[in-house]
Design an enzyme around this catalytic site. Sequence first.
Site, mmCIF file in Angstrom:
data_model
loop_
_atom_site.group_PDB
_atom_site.id
_atom_site.type_symbol
_atom_site.label_atom_id
_atom_site.label_comp_id
_atom_site.label_asym_id
_atom_site.label_seq_id
_atom_site.Cartn_x
_atom_site.Cartn_y
_atom_site.Cartn_z
ATOM 1 N N HIS A 1 -3.638 -5.648 2.352
ATOM 2 C CA HIS A 1 -3.332 -5.533 4.084
ATOM 3 C C HIS A 1 -4.131 -6.967 4.417
ATOM 4 C CE1 HIS A 1 -2.066 -1.312 4.400
ATOM 5 N NE2 HIS A 1 -3.191 -0.984 3.473
ATOM 6 N N CYS B 1 0.760 -1.413 0.263
ATOM 7 C CA CYS B 1 -0.038 0.011 0.006
ATOM 8 C C CYS B 1 0.752 1.327 -0.005
ATOM 9 C CB CYS B 1 -0.925 0.020 0.980
ATOM 10 S SG CYS B 1 -2.479 1.113 0.758
HETATM 11 N N1 GLN Z 1 -1.811 7.133 1.928
HETATM 12 C C1 GLN Z 1 -1.987 6.095 1.049
HETATM 13 C C2 GLN Z 1 -3.541 6.226 0.330
HETATM 14 O O1 GLN Z 1 -4.421 6.682 1.166
HETATM 15 C C3 GLN Z 1 -1.891 4.714 1.303
HETATM 16 C C4 GLN Z 1 -2.754 3.960 2.274
HETATM 17 C C5 GLN Z 1 -2.280 2.808 2.967
HETATM 18 O O2 GLN Z 1 -1.388 2.396 3.092
HETATM 19 N N2 GLN Z 1 -3.336 2.283 3.503
HETATM 20 O O3 GLN Z 1 -3.618 5.911 -0.931
#
Ligand code: GLN
Length: 255
Positions: A199, A100
């Site tokens: 995740h 992510c």
């Molecule tokens: N900040 C990034 C987004 O919102 C990644 C979010 C995350 O790692 N869950 O796309």
Amino acid sequence: MSEAPSAYALAAVHLYPDVLNIYGDRGNVIALRYRCEARGIRLTVLDVSIGDPFDPEAADIVLVGGGQDREQRRIAADLVARGPALRAAIDAGLPALVVCGGFQLFGHRYVDHQGGIIPGISVFDLETRHPGPRADRCIGDVVLETPEGEVVGFENHGGRTYLAPGQAPFGRVLRGFGNNAEDGTEGARTKNAIGTYLHGSLLPKNPALTDELILLALRRRYGPDVTLAPLPDDAERAAHATAARTAERRSRARS
Ligand code: GLN
């Protein structure tokens, strides 16, 4: 073919575990450790955060978790400084799993919801752009089709990732949004580096993927003939099946 004897040891580097660990991505390290040590393979995990010394050449696998835009900004300069060494090591076959927020910064850049640019390290030929503060986030269960078989997980990201022509995805979306809710791709894969939005954490429910990463690391260090003995996977497979059924049920409920 020789099964990995207990003499084998691997070194994992966990980048920014104190900053990029949203949604329990540390579970990927726990799963990797369990599936190594259950086979007698000693796994050392080195936590490397902002300013810590680390030579990717000494690593057998690199892991990075996710984080909100604020956390990504916190580590960006440090990651960019490590970019050339990480790119060279990954180009030479270093396995990596980046999730992510970490995944986004292994591309060229992430343009956040205010138009601010967070630089990446260009391991993957891709760019991520947040469509703005009023856009829905991509949130929910994900089921993918990948070379390692079906992969399940959970996504929660605002950014939309676009692969350049020729950049391979990690997988194809069967359930969920994926990179951008448009082109059916999820994540990215270059040599032995995998980037993904999943995740969950990802690895505990996907034993075949965990074993693939371990095998890549073993063969890179000990030669191409290494094999992995199977493990009893009943609990992992049950968790995987439950996640896949949940994704299917929720997808039907939305349609
Ligand atoms: N900040 C990034 C987004 O919102 C990644 C979010 C995350 O790692 N869950 O796309």
